[in-house]
Scaffold this active site. Structure first.
Site, PDB file in Angstrom:
ATOM      1  N   GLY A  14     -35.885 -17.540 -42.784  1.00 33.25           N
ATOM      2  CA  GLY A  14     -36.258 -18.393 -41.620  1.00 33.25           C
ATOM      3  C   GLY A  14     -36.587 -19.715 -41.947  1.00 33.25           C
ATOM      4  O   GLY A  14     -37.134 -20.732 -41.657  1.00 33.25           O
ATOM      5  N   ASN A  16     -34.108 -22.251 -41.524  1.00 35.08           N
ATOM      6  CA  ASN A  16     -33.693 -22.889 -40.483  1.00 35.08           C
ATOM      7  C   ASN A  16     -34.850 -23.111 -39.427  1.00 35.08           C
ATOM      8  O   ASN A  16     -34.825 -24.125 -38.749  1.00 35.08           O
ATOM      9  CB  ASN A  16     -32.275 -22.424 -39.938  1.00 35.08           C
ATOM     10  CG  ASN A  16     -31.181 -22.766 -40.814  1.00 35.08           C
ATOM     11  OD1 ASN A  16     -30.790 -24.053 -40.960  1.00 35.08           O
ATOM     12  ND2 ASN A  16     -30.848 -21.640 -41.615  1.00 35.08           N
ATOM     13  N   ILE A  88     -24.721  -7.941 -34.720  1.00 33.63           N
ATOM     14  CA  ILE A  88     -23.685  -8.715 -33.783  1.00 33.63           C
ATOM     15  C   ILE A  88     -24.249  -8.511 -32.407  1.00 33.63           C
ATOM     16  O   ILE A  88     -24.675  -7.725 -31.965  1.00 33.63           O
ATOM     17  CB  ILE A  88     -22.456  -8.040 -33.846  1.00 33.63           C
ATOM     18  CG1 ILE A  88     -21.984  -8.200 -35.194  1.00 33.63           C
ATOM     19  CG2 ILE A  88     -21.402  -8.461 -32.936  1.00 33.63           C
ATOM     20  CD1 ILE A  88     -20.673  -7.473 -35.676  1.00 33.63           C
ATOM     21  N   LEU A  89     -24.144  -9.773 -31.550  1.00 36.59           N
ATOM     22  CA  LEU A  89     -24.707  -9.859 -30.393  1.00 36.59           C
ATOM     23  C   LEU A  89     -23.625  -9.495 -29.201  1.00 36.59           C
ATOM     24  O   LEU A  89     -22.378 -10.014 -29.312  1.00 36.59           O
ATOM     25  CB  LEU A  89     -25.198 -11.292 -29.945  1.00 36.59           C
ATOM     26  CG  LEU A  89     -26.399 -11.944 -30.911  1.00 36.59           C
ATOM     27  CD1 LEU A  89     -26.583 -13.374 -30.771  1.00 36.59           C
ATOM     28  CD2 LEU A  89     -27.499 -11.173 -30.258  1.00 36.59           C
ATOM     29  N   ASN A 103     -24.543 -20.531 -33.455  1.00 35.84           N
ATOM     30  CA  ASN A 103     -24.923 -19.895 -34.763  1.00 35.84           C
ATOM     31  C   ASN A 103     -24.769 -20.651 -35.715  1.00 35.84           C
ATOM     32  O   ASN A 103     -23.911 -21.763 -35.475  1.00 35.84           O
ATOM     33  CB  ASN A 103     -23.782 -18.501 -34.639  1.00 35.84           C
ATOM     34  CG  ASN A 103     -24.083 -17.706 -36.011  1.00 35.84           C
ATOM     35  OD1 ASN A 103     -24.969 -17.293 -36.105  1.00 35.84           O
ATOM     36  ND2 ASN A 103     -22.674 -17.559 -36.586  1.00 35.84           N
ATOM     37  N   HIS A 105     -23.391 -20.586 -39.710  1.00 34.47           N
ATOM     38  CA  HIS A 105     -22.672 -19.801 -40.688  1.00 34.47           C
ATOM     39  C   HIS A 105     -22.517 -20.559 -41.804  1.00 34.47           C
ATOM     40  O   HIS A 105     -21.958 -21.803 -41.925  1.00 34.47           O
ATOM     41  CB  HIS A 105     -21.466 -19.186 -39.994  1.00 34.47           C
ATOM     42  CG  HIS A 105     -20.827 -18.189 -40.773  1.00 34.47           C
ATOM     43  ND1 HIS A 105     -21.103 -16.930 -40.809  1.00 34.47           N
ATOM     44  CD2 HIS A 105     -19.743 -18.320 -41.696  1.00 34.47           C
ATOM     45  CE1 HIS A 105     -20.390 -16.085 -41.696  1.00 34.47           C
ATOM     46  NE2 HIS A 105     -19.500 -16.956 -42.224  1.00 34.47           N
TER      47      HIS A 105
HETATM   48  C1  GRF Z   1     -28.184 -19.108 -43.197  1.00 26.46           C
HETATM   49  O1  GRF Z   1     -27.345 -19.407 -44.428  1.00 26.46           O
HETATM   50  C2  GRF Z   1     -26.906 -19.158 -42.116  1.00 26.46           C
HETATM   51  O2  GRF Z   1     -25.946 -19.767 -42.350  1.00 26.46           O
HETATM   52  C3  GRF Z   1     -26.849 -17.728 -42.319  1.00 26.46           C
HETATM   53  O3  GRF Z   1     -28.168 -17.064 -42.472  1.00 26.46           O
HETATM   54  C4  GRF Z   1     -28.987 -17.745 -43.227  1.00 26.46           C
HETATM   55  C5  GRF Z   1     -30.315 -17.795 -42.560  1.00 26.46           C
HETATM   56  O4  GRF Z   1     -30.861 -18.637 -43.579  1.00 26.46           O
HETATM   57  N1  GRF Z   1     -26.403 -17.041 -40.960  1.00 26.46           N
HETATM   58  P1  GRF Z   1     -32.731 -18.844 -43.136  1.00 26.46           P
HETATM   59  O5  GRF Z   1     -33.338 -17.489 -42.878  1.00 26.46           O
HETATM   60  O6  GRF Z   1     -32.681 -19.668 -41.840  1.00 26.46           O
HETATM   61  O7  GRF Z   1     -33.207 -19.429 -44.366  1.00 26.46           O
END
Ligand code: GRF
Length: 199
Positions: A14, A16, A88-89, A103, A105
């Site tokens: 988490g 992000n 996958i949504l 998303n 990625h």
């Molecule tokens: C990120 O690296 C994102 O690109 C991928 O999953 C990871 C999530 O990281 N889809 P976090 O849980 O937000 O640290």
């Protein structure tokens, strides 16, 4: 708060989500399929409404996604941010949030899409530059229109952890950019909360 009401989907640590909270984004809901993950703990700590949608609660992924979409619609999120959600949504989510679901990625799409091991695959492939991508979510996995990308050089001696740390530093910069860009494109129009749908 004047920005979008965000619904964040996460299955992982988490970072992000924490970054968006620190930057003052309005997190109206967090949904997870892994109630013990770091993102779920962060949501509880910040008193953000947390939806726990473990697959074992549902007979199918379609049933799970219908329930998830209805919950997010009832809360009235303007936009959904898929930040490390490891499912996958399906159609119930891609239809309900068409054009307003992002998303992040950890690669420069279209390279190394379609899996949770993009950083490892980039290292194994020997690329010299990788990065991260913010894109719209469509039914085709990791293939929706690209909004923002950042390049990250692969350095001698990089392992997965070191490279991912530098990629994530860029994710924490471009995910907010992608949200702001999409919100501007949508005209900043808030979606009214629906009163009648029940999860
Ligand atoms: C990120 O690296 C994102 O690109 C991928 O999953 C990871 C999530 O990281 N889809 P976090 O849980 O937000 O640290």
């Amino acid at each position: 708060m004047t920005g979008p009401r965000l619904g964040v989907l996460s299955s992982g640590k988490g970072s992000n989500l924490s970054n968006l909270l620190q930057r003052g984004y309005h997190i109206a809901a967090v949904a997870t399929n892994r109630p013990s993950c770091g993102a779920a703990a962060t949501a509880r700590q910040h008193l953000v409404p947390l939806g726990e949608f473990s697959q074992k609660r549902f007979g199918s992924s379609l049933a799970r996604d219908r329930t998830l979409a209805a919950w997010l619609e009832r809360i009235g999120v303007d936009m959904v941010v898929n930040a490390g959600y490891d499912r996958i949504l399906g159609e119930p989510m891609t239809s309900a949030f068409a054009g307003r679901m992002l998303n992040i990625h950890p690669s420069l799409l279209p390279s190394f899409g379609g899996g949770m091991d993009a950083v490892q695959r980039a290292l194994e492939h020997g690329v010299k530059i990788t990065g991260c991508t913010v894109h719209l979510v469509t039914e085709a996995v990791d293939a929706g229109p690209i909004l923002v990308q950042a390049a990250v050089p692969v350095l001698p001696g990089d392992d997965q952890d070191r490279l991912l740390a530098r990629i994530q530093a860029e994710e924490h910069r471009i995910l907010p950019e992608g949200i702001d860009l999409l919100w501007a494109r949508l005209g900043g129009a808030a979606q009214p909360a629906k009163e009648t749908t029940h999860a």
